[in-house]
Design an enzyme around this catalytic site. Structure first.
Site, mmCIF file in Angstrom:
data_model
loop_
_atom_site.group_PDB
_atom_site.id
_atom_site.type_symbol
_atom_site.label_atom_id
_atom_site.label_comp_id
_atom_site.label_asym_id
_atom_site.label_seq_id
_atom_site.Cartn_x
_atom_site.Cartn_y
_atom_site.Cartn_z
ATOM 1 N N SER A 116 -3.080 4.488 -4.820
ATOM 2 C CA SER A 116 -2.586 5.698 -4.173
ATOM 3 C C SER A 116 -3.287 6.888 -4.821
ATOM 4 C CB SER A 116 -1.059 5.768 -4.299
ATOM 5 O OG SER A 116 -0.549 6.894 -3.615
ATOM 6 N N HIS A 171 -3.131 4.789 0.016
ATOM 7 C CA HIS A 171 -2.340 5.767 0.757
ATOM 8 C C HIS A 171 -3.227 6.944 1.153
ATOM 9 C CE1 HIS A 171 1.287 4.060 -1.641
ATOM 10 N NE2 HIS A 171 1.011 3.326 -0.581
ATOM 11 N N ASP A 192 5.217 1.637 -4.864
ATOM 12 C CA ASP A 192 4.700 0.738 -3.831
ATOM 13 C C ASP A 192 3.870 -0.376 -4.470
ATOM 14 O OD1 ASP A 192 4.283 -0.213 -1.260
ATOM 15 O OD2 ASP A 192 2.463 0.959 -0.987
#
Length: 199
Positions: free
Chosen positions: A19, A46, A139
């Site tokens: 991310s 992401h 995540d």
């Protein structure tokens, strides 16, 4: 003379999640994997869904592997990196066919590393490698647990060396991680795993 390893003994897929700070992390990882990786690599990074992404082009310039945005229904091929498009979950079936989905956000994100890892665990079991790099949030942690519980191998960037330590720290905290490594050591371990298994 050694017998050829049976397909059941060999790793068949690598799944990577990142991310915040992840593009630089992916450049370092993919750039050091070499051109002839014998498995596909699936990536959840992401990305801002409001903008067209150029991540595949950026990464392509920094690695010998083929890099592309994943397409629904295509088959994952060795030596190719498939990146989840913005605002789409990326899943894979046991036949290696990729699926994209707009189902609900997971932990406020889409694409979700958890969903990718869970699909990889279900499809490949002990033949899967999952890796979490720099990023904020949690995540990937639940998904890593799924990979580990199905016999797969789990890596995480050492949170102390990560630009953003949230995701790798959440991964380490699961207790499911086999290798906690500085970013620069991860590519050699992945290559060693996919090339040595079953020999």
């Amino acid at each position: 003379m050694t017998a050829d390893p049976s397909p059941e003994d060999q790793y068949a897929i690598v799944a990577v999640a990142s991310s915040a700070g992840g593009v630089q992390g992916l450049i370092a990882l993919l750039g050091a994997l070499g051109p002839d990786l014998p498995v596909p690599v699936l990536v959840v990074q992401h990305l801002d869904p409001r903008h067209r992404t150029v991540i595949a082009e950026v990464l392509s310039r920094r690695t010998d592997l083929m890099v592309k945005l994943a397409e629904d229904g295509e088959r994952a091929l060795p030596g190719t990196v498939y990146i989840a498009p913005p605002d789409r979950h990326l899943l894979v079936g046991s036949d290696g066919v990729l699926a994209l989905s707009r189902t609900e956000l997971v932990h406020f994100v889409r694409p979700s590393a958890d969903l990718l890892f869970e699909s990889v665990a279900a499809a490949y079991g002990p033949r899967a490698i999952a890796c979490v790099l720099t990023g904020t949030g949690r995540d990937g942690a639940m998904g890593l647990d799924a990979v580990k519980s199905r016999g797969g191998t789990v890596l995480a960037q050492d949170p102390l060396t990560a630009e953003f330590k949230g995701m790798p720290q959440a991964a380490v905290d699961t207790g499911a991680v086999d290798y906690v490594l500085p970013l620069e050591e991860i590519p050699a371990v992945i290559r060693g795993l996919v090339e040595a298994r079953g020999q």
